[in-house]
Write a protein that holds these residues in place. Structure first.
Motif, short mmCIF file in Angstrom:
data_model
loop_
_atom_site.label_atom_id
_atom_site.label_comp_id
_atom_site.label_asym_id
_atom_site.label_seq_id
_atom_site.Cartn_x
_atom_site.Cartn_y
_atom_site.Cartn_z
N UNK A 113 -0.16 -62.04 1.15
CA UNK A 113 0.67 -60.88 0.88
C UNK A 113 -0.09 -59.78 0.12
N UNK A 114 -1.22 -60.12 -0.49
CA UNK A 114 -1.98 -59.11 -1.23
C UNK A 114 -2.80 -58.22 -0.32
N UNK A 115 -3.29 -58.78 0.83
CA UNK A 115 -4.18 -58.02 1.70
C UNK A 115 -3.73 -57.98 3.15
N UNK A 116 -2.68 -58.71 3.48
CA UNK A 116 -2.18 -58.85 4.84
C UNK A 116 -3.22 -59.48 5.77
N UNK A 117 -4.10 -60.34 5.22
CA UNK A 117 -5.06 -61.09 6.03
C UNK A 117 -4.42 -62.39 6.50
N UNK B 180 -2.02 -56.15 10.74
CA UNK B 180 -2.76 -57.40 10.55
C UNK B 180 -3.88 -57.46 11.58
N UNK B 181 -5.08 -57.84 11.15
CA UNK B 181 -6.22 -57.96 12.07
C UNK B 181 -6.00 -59.17 12.97
#
Length: 314
Positions: A37-41, A236-237
């Motif tokens: 949730x911090x980086x959407x990784x 999101x990647x």
């Protein structure tokens, strides 16, 4: 086009029917990926030593089977293959039974079987003969490093392979408490039985799969659509998907093989295997085999990890 997940042949006496195995079912649940949730990784697999908490490499992992006294027996891939040197590319029919003899409890997962190369005629012969006899085949097949019991079922133009649970995978019904059999044993009044029977008769109809839908999924998808339309989304990647490969195969001398199969009934299985090369000069894919574990031991697989993130739909 559907993706083939296994290639081999149906073994029907001395006849081989080259086929490809395709999934006949699919998961249609809501695909909730795990994200940071911090980086959407995406959050993916990680092999971790449970004692130290440190990540380890795949080459440092070995298979172990835990015994009752707590000790482990380690086994290499070569030892597992040598312990059960059976063909992994054959759906070996062992018997034919009527479909009603198999309880629903044993049914596991369905697959389509499609003919490969010039196998269409012998594929059709097996399908039509089974339909006329009103039976299904019981077979063994090795997939994903595990041996499965399976039912070979004619269905319309297709032959289906439905994997079955082994008897030791079925929990005994005696572990639970059920009302006794019979109306009298349960003190059911005749009037109660008649009303229940009338209600069942009133609700009885012809089965149509298209009459049913996953209402929970529909509600969640409606909510997803609403949030998407409102712009409530995150970037999101995506992860890359793996490629696939395939190979052809053929079948020959159908009439002669059928005659030899009928004449060879009752002889040793070893002789049948020796003559299989005459049936179909097919390409032999690399084999994967499985070992049979004793009920008294527990299998120890790779350490459990977090669910991998998959490509998220836009």
């Amino acid at each position: 086009m559907a993706r083939v997940i296994w290639k081999g042949a149906i073994s029907f006496g001395l006849v081989h029917v080259p086929v490809g195995l395709y999934p006949a079912s699919r998961e249609d649940d809501i695909d909730f990926d795990w994200l940071d949730k911090r980086s959407m990784d995406p959050v993916g697999y990680k092999r971790v030593n449970k004692r130290t908490g440190r990540e380890i490499q795949k080459d440092d992992i070995v298979r172990g089977v835990k015994l009752e006294d707590g000790d482990y027996v380690l086994m290499s891939d070569e030892e597992i293959q040598a312990a059960y040197p059976q063909s992994t590319q054959t759906i070996a029919i062992e018997a034919f039974v009527t479909a009603t003899e198999i309880p629903f409890l044993y049914l596991e997962k369905p697959y389509y079987l499609a003919p490969i190369g010039k196998a269409g005629k012998v594929y059709a012969l097996l399908r039509e003969a089974m339909l006329k006899a009103g039976c299904i085949g019981i077979a063994r097949v090795v997939m994903h490093a595990k041996e499965h019991l399976a039912a070979l079922i004619p269905s319309g133009e297709a032959l289906l392979l439905n994997t079955l649970r082994w008897p030791n995978e079925i929990r005994p019904a005696e572990e639970l408490s059920f009302p006794p059999e019979g109306a009298a044993a349960n003190k059911l009044a005749p009037g109660e039985m008649k009303m229940a029977e009338a209600l069942i008769a009133d609700m009885t109809m012809k089965w149509r799969a298209e009459d049913y839908a996953d209402q929970f999924r529909a509600a969640i998808m409606a909510l997803i659509h609403k949030k998407s339309e409102a712009g409530d989304t995150e970037r999101v990647t995506p992860l890359e998907a793996a490629a696939d490969s395939s190979a052809p195969s053929n079948v020959v001398d159908l009439t002669e093989l059928l005659k030899r199969s009928l004449g060879g009934r009752g002889k040793s299985g070893a002789k049948s295997r020796d003559t299989q090369d005459d049936a179909a000069p097919e390409a032999k894919p690399k084999s994967r085999r499985s070992a049979t574990a004793k009920p008294s031991v527990k299998s120890v697989a790779k350490p459990t990890a977090a669910k991998p993130a998959r490509r998220k739909a836009a």
